[in-house]
Design a protein around this motif. Structure first.
Motif, short mmCIF file in Angstrom:
data_model
loop_
_atom_site.label_atom_id
_atom_site.label_comp_id
_atom_site.label_asym_id
_atom_site.label_seq_id
_atom_site.Cartn_x
_atom_site.Cartn_y
_atom_site.Cartn_z
N SER A 1 30.84 16.11 33.19
CA SER A 1 29.44 16.31 33.57
C SER A 1 28.54 16.39 32.34
CB SER A 1 29.31 17.59 34.39
OG SER A 1 27.94 17.90 34.52
N HIS B 1 12.22 15.10 38.51
CA HIS B 1 11.80 15.57 37.19
C HIS B 1 10.45 14.99 36.82
CE1 HIS B 1 15.71 17.35 36.27
NE2 HIS B 1 16.23 16.32 36.90
N SER C 1 7.85 16.47 32.43
CA SER C 1 8.26 17.79 31.96
C SER C 1 7.96 18.00 30.48
CB SER C 1 9.75 17.97 32.19
OG SER C 1 10.11 17.41 33.40
N GLN D 1 31.00 12.48 38.03
CA GLN D 1 31.24 13.31 36.85
C GLN D 1 31.35 14.78 37.24
OE1 GLN D 1 31.94 11.73 34.28
NE2 GLN D 1 30.75 9.84 34.17
N TYR D 2 30.52 15.21 38.18
CA TYR D 2 30.57 16.61 38.61
C TYR D 2 31.91 16.91 39.30
CZ TYR D 2 25.51 16.03 37.92
OH TYR D 2 24.28 15.74 37.40
N ILE E 1 25.66 17.78 32.38
CA ILE E 1 24.77 18.94 32.50
C ILE E 1 25.55 20.24 32.43
CG2 ILE E 1 23.03 17.65 33.80
CD1 ILE E 1 23.95 19.18 36.29
N ARG F 1 20.19 11.46 35.47
CA ARG F 1 21.29 12.01 34.67
C ARG F 1 22.18 10.94 34.06
NH1 ARG F 1 19.37 16.69 33.03
NH2 ARG F 1 18.76 18.00 34.78
N THR G 1 26.54 9.96 39.08
CA THR G 1 26.70 11.22 38.36
C THR G 1 27.51 12.24 39.17
OG1 THR G 1 25.47 12.83 37.04
CG2 THR G 1 24.49 12.20 39.13
N ASP H 1 28.10 6.62 33.70
CA ASP H 1 27.84 7.08 32.33
C ASP H 1 27.36 5.89 31.50
OD1 ASP H 1 30.10 5.59 31.68
OD2 ASP H 1 31.40 7.34 31.44
N ASP I 1 25.77 24.15 33.97
CA ASP I 1 25.38 24.96 35.13
C ASP I 1 25.39 26.44 34.76
OD1 ASP I 1 24.67 25.34 37.82
OD2 ASP I 1 26.00 23.71 38.43
N HIS J 1 19.24 9.20 31.33
CA HIS J 1 18.79 10.05 30.23
C HIS J 1 19.89 10.95 29.68
CE1 HIS J 1 14.25 9.47 31.13
NE2 HIS J 1 14.79 8.48 30.47
N SER J 2 21.14 10.54 29.88
CA SER J 2 22.25 11.23 29.21
C SER J 2 22.84 10.30 28.19
CB SER J 2 23.32 11.65 30.22
OG SER J 2 22.83 12.67 31.05
N GLN J 3 23.24 10.88 27.06
CA GLN J 3 23.92 10.10 26.04
C GLN J 3 25.42 10.32 26.16
OE1 GLN J 3 22.36 10.70 22.02
NE2 GLN J 3 20.56 11.68 22.92
N SER J 4 26.17 9.24 26.09
CA SER J 4 27.62 9.37 25.95
C SER J 4 28.10 8.21 25.10
CB SER J 4 28.30 9.44 27.32
OG SER J 4 27.96 8.34 28.12
N THR K 1 9.46 6.49 34.50
CA THR K 1 10.55 7.42 34.20
C THR K 1 11.46 7.53 35.41
OG1 THR K 1 8.93 8.63 32.91
CG2 THR K 1 11.02 9.74 33.33
N PHE L 1 22.50 17.19 42.28
CA PHE L 1 23.69 18.04 42.38
C PHE L 1 24.04 18.58 41.00
CE2 PHE L 1 25.81 15.90 46.34
CZ PHE L 1 24.72 16.26 47.10
N SER L 2 25.06 19.43 40.97
CA SER L 2 25.64 19.89 39.72
C SER L 2 27.09 20.25 40.03
CB SER L 2 24.90 21.13 39.20
OG SER L 2 25.14 22.22 40.08
N VAL M 1 31.42 13.32 23.51
CA VAL M 1 30.13 14.01 23.51
C VAL M 1 29.27 13.53 24.68
CG1 VAL M 1 28.01 14.47 22.20
CG2 VAL M 1 30.15 14.12 20.98
N LYS M 2 28.56 14.44 25.32
CA LYS M 2 27.49 14.05 26.24
C LYS M 2 26.26 14.90 25.96
CE LYS M 2 29.96 11.70 29.85
NZ LYS M 2 30.63 11.75 31.15
N VAL M 3 25.12 14.24 26.01
CA VAL M 3 23.83 14.89 25.78
C VAL M 3 22.92 14.50 26.93
CG1 VAL M 3 21.85 15.10 24.24
CG2 VAL M 3 24.12 14.69 23.27
N SER M 4 22.31 15.47 27.58
CA SER M 4 21.41 15.15 28.69
C SER M 4 20.01 15.66 28.38
CB SER M 4 21.93 15.75 29.99
OG SER M 4 21.24 15.18 31.08
N LEU N 1 22.10 6.71 24.80
CA LEU N 1 21.41 7.02 26.05
C LEU N 1 21.83 5.97 27.09
CD1 LEU N 1 19.17 9.16 26.61
CD2 LEU N 1 17.51 7.33 26.27
#
Lengths: 584, 191
Positions: B60, A108, B42, A240-241, B62, A161, A237, A132, B64, A164-167, A29, A309-310, B33-36, A6
């Motif tokens: 990314s 969130h 929530s 990354q997008y 995430i 993002r 982030t 990341d 979409d 709370h993202s794992q890489s 958070t 964003f995404s 690997v990526k995990v979000s 994470l």
């Protein structure tokens, strides 16, 4: 060694490898796990402070003493700690100090969507922005070097993002950092006007040096692309997008040091491309900088100021078609978060809703009391505002309001910034009624200890503040404790304290139902022959109770056995699974 | 090539463990690997989404709309909620369990009917299974997430059964290992 981590755990790993000795934070958070994970290293002393200002000052004290220190908070926590932040920029540090702030674009789990990068600019403090988990770890280590080289605390900005993202992270060894002896230096540490006037030019000179550093640093890197018709400046982030959409097609200037921004590096990058585009979430920080450099740039004219964003958003805004997808199914009911089955807050909110009171709310799980069917909360702004704004409300409207208005605040939030509001009530006297929802934990952020629980961050016994004694010592004479599972007792207490001609505090006390130490009760059921379908129990909004085949129905896998619903049933329809009457 | 998997469900159902397991299995296989995840507000009984992506290089974290190869859902309505994130013809593996959301509990909405048919009409392939009952047979309703991962493992040819089992061992506490191994095997064997 390689590990899937994470972002927040990677930060903690960075703290370990950077030889950090002291960490003090307030949970929020998406920042909380950085400190929880750091606490798993014996070499790092970690604590939950009562609030972010105290945490930052504690970390600063440790830095001044000569050991590398850390504090973490969510974006709104930095508002609380803004006072020390701005002046620590003037004093600088002794050993390195890092302040982590985690933004929450898309909200969130937050009450606003502020962009913390403004603080770095306003406080004239360097800020790093990892994209990341690997960068999160590496940037932490880098931040301590920058802190000591430039004599300043360093901010690290995370977002949901990244946090709370794992890489995958390549780990390293811990550096043993010798203690830098504390030396008395009033000109550096005593910020009276005469000294501060001499420090301010040092800050401005430091920023000039940091800009030069930003020009050369690998933190801001150019990635070449095959098509120079467009060049993209981006960070965090969003980077990354951008890479997800375009791969290596267009040149990218990836910003890691977001404050201060380089000038020459950006101009040189812009000169190589036909069209310059800035991709950044929330406010136009990089874009504005580009414009002050006289560059023509595309940014917030096409990208939104709101929400996260995404890759899909970036692709479509830059003219690519939407991807084919399965068709959405329309008309599905939403699933908003709700108070858990057995939540001790529910009983008190039922009483407040039944009495039709105006309720000043605060920040925590109990904010969910605002949701249907209880709809028990009128307001929510920030930590502690329930109590202070209740006082203002009552001052404005007098006795009429005092009899019909209460504040609700959790135990941790009360310690964070509710006490000062209560001091105002005790001092400037309104007949206000404050309800402390004491569930003996900091709930929403995932069960952190606080000064009223008697345990520290690691779960070991610690000092314990007695809420009743504290409130009395602050000058509130009417203090009482009620069990929110007992609706009659809770209702009587609220009515009596609203009627009283002096300020009062009701402590609504029962531990969070999700705590391991809390024993689950036996689930109960509805006898359909006795249920008259009046739906009185449905007013609780308990996720374990639904209405099926014309009767109330208890989902026994979810039922916590609190039996609050049975108090509302005039027909005795609730019974044990063995079919016996409910007893207390 | 990147494989994109969404794990969806109701807060508290154990999606974090499922994503940990999947991420672990893919990383041990040598993939990037990526995990979000989503934490905090929530999680309180709300709709939750976790993204898992693996491949040679993942940018990314995430997923979409139109990008997911698979959706693993712990609850039927939640599977339907995210169907538009699936590529046309993408696969849904869902628990057939239904958990009423608050609007249904409060009586302002009805739990939708014929959801599997609706998902298929939307362009998805659907594998629905009563993972809760299987988990109870394995020993605990809490292992529903691992049962579903057992079902799902059949769809990922890149990762062998032995590799999945290694990941389960590395992801669950030792005292629950037997239960979870049984749950995984029963999910794998479920038709």
């Amino acid at each position: 060694m390689k590990e899937l981590m994470l972002g927040n755990k990677a930060v903690a790993r960075g703290l370990y490898e950077a030889g950090v000795a002291v960490a003090s934070s307030y949970p929020g958070t998406p920042s909380t796990e950085t400190t929880e994970e750091a606490a798993k290293f014996e070499e790092i002393y970690c604590e939950w402070a009562p609030n972010e200002k105290v945490a930052m000052e504690t970390a600063f004290g440790a830095s001044r003493a000569g050991k590398r220190s850390y504090c973490a908070m969510k974006h709104v926590g930095l508002n609380v700690a803004a006072d020390p932040l701005f002046t620590m920029s003037y004093t600088g540090v002794n050993a390195g100090m890092v302040i982590l702030v985690a933004d929450d674009p898309g909200m969130h789990s937050s009450q606003n969507e502020q962009d913390s990068r403004h603080y770095a600019i306003a406080a004239k403090m360097p800020m790093l922005e990892p994209a990341d988990s690997q960068e999160a770890k590496d940037f932490v280590i880098e931040a301590y070097d920058i802190s000591e080289q430039f004599d300043t605390p360093v901010l690290i900005k995370m977002c949901t993002r990244v946090a709370h993202s794992q890489s995958v992270v390549e780990t390293g060894e811990r550096a043993e950092i010798p203690v830098k002896p504390y030396v008395k230096d009033a000109a550096k540490y005593v910020m009276v006007p005469a000294n501060a006037k001499r420090r301010h030019p040092i800050v401005e000179e430091r920023t000039r040096k940091l800009v030069a550093f930003a020009e050369e640093s690998h933190l801001n890197r150019v990635e070449e692309g095959s098509d120079t018709s467009m060049g993209i400046i981006t960070s965090s982030t969003s980077y990354q997008y951008v890479k997800e959409v375009f791969g290596d097609k267009y040149p990218v200037l990836k910003i890691g040091l977001i404050n201060p921004l380089p000038e020459k590096k950006i101009k040189d990058f812009a000169a190589k491309v036909d069209k310059l585009v800035v991709v950044e979430e929330l406010d136009p920080i990089i874009e504005t900088h580009c414009k002050t450099l006289g560059l023509e740039v595309t940014g917030k004219d096409i990208f939104p100021l709101i929400d996260e964003f995404s890759q899909g958003l970036i692709a479509t805004k830059l003219g690519l078609p939407e991807k084919p997808a399965c068709k959405p199914i329309e008309g599905l009911p939403g699933r908003p978060p709700a108070m858990c089955a057995g939540c001790p807050h529910r009983g008190m909110f039922y009483v407040l809703s039944k009495l039709k009171l105006t309720v000043m709310g605060d920040i925590g799980c109990y904010t969910l009391g605002a949701t249907p069917p209880l709809c028990a909360i009128d307001t929510t702004e920030c930590m502690g505002a329930s109590i202070s704004s209740l006082h203002g409300f009552n001052k404005a409207l007098g006795a009429d309001a005092e009899k019909k208005t209460v504040a609700v605040i959790g135990d941790s939030t009360f310690m964070h910034s509710g006490m000062t509001g209560l001091a105002n009530i005790a001092y400037n006297q309104t007949n206000s009624t404050v309800i402390i929802l004491d569930n003996s934990i900091t709930g929403m952020t995932g069960h952190q200890q606080n000064p009223t629980t008697g345990f520290n961050l690691r779960g070991d016994p610690a000092g314990k503040i007695d809420l009743e004694a504290l409130v009395r010592a602050m000058g509130i004479n009417r203090v009482r404790v009620v069990d929110p599972y007992n609706l009659a007792e809770a209702e009587a207490a609220v009515k009596e304290e609203l009627a009283a001609e002096e300020p009062s505090v009701i402590i609504s006390r029962r531990p969070c139902a999700l705590l391991k130490k809390v024993k689950r009760g036996e689930p109960i059921q509805v006898n359909p022959d006795k249920c008259k379908s009046c739906k009185a129990c449905m007013k609780l909004g308990c996720p374990a109770i639904s209405f099926k085949d014309g009767h109330a129905h208890v989902d026994t896998t979810q039922c916590f056995g609190c039996k609050v619903c049975s108090e509302l049933c005039k027909f005795g329809a609730f019974e044990t699974l063995a079919g016996e009457a409910i007893t207390w | 090539m990147v494989t994109s998997i969404m794990i969806v469900g109701v807060g508290g159902q154990g999606s974090l463990l499922a994503s940990k397991l999947l991420g672990r299995a893919a990383m041990d296989k040598g993939y990037d690997v990526k995990v979000s995840e989503v934490h905090g507000m929530s999680q309180r009984g709300g709709s939750v989404v976790t993204y898992v992506k693996f491949g040679d290089k993942v940018n990314s974290p995430i997923i979409d709309k139109g990008e997911a190869d698979y959706i693993i859902s712990f609850e039927l309505l939640e599977a339907a909620r995210y169907v538009q994130f699936l590529k046309p013809g993408g696969q849904i593996v869902t628990n057939s369990q239904q958990i009423d959301p608050m609007p249904v509990i409060a009586g302002t909405a009805e739990y939708p009917s014929e959801l599997i048919e609706k998902m298929e009409a939307a362009g998805a392939k659907v594998d629905a299974i009563d993972a809760l009952t299987i988990a109870e047979q394995a020993g605990s309703s809490k292992a529903t997430n691992i049962v579903l991962m057992g079902v799902f493992s059949k769809y990922i040819s890149e990762i062998s059964k032995e590799e999945w089992i290694k990941a389960v061992e590395a992801s669950v506490p030792a005292k629950f290992l037997d239960l979870n191994m049984k749950a995984f095997e029963m999910g794998l064997a479920a038709e």
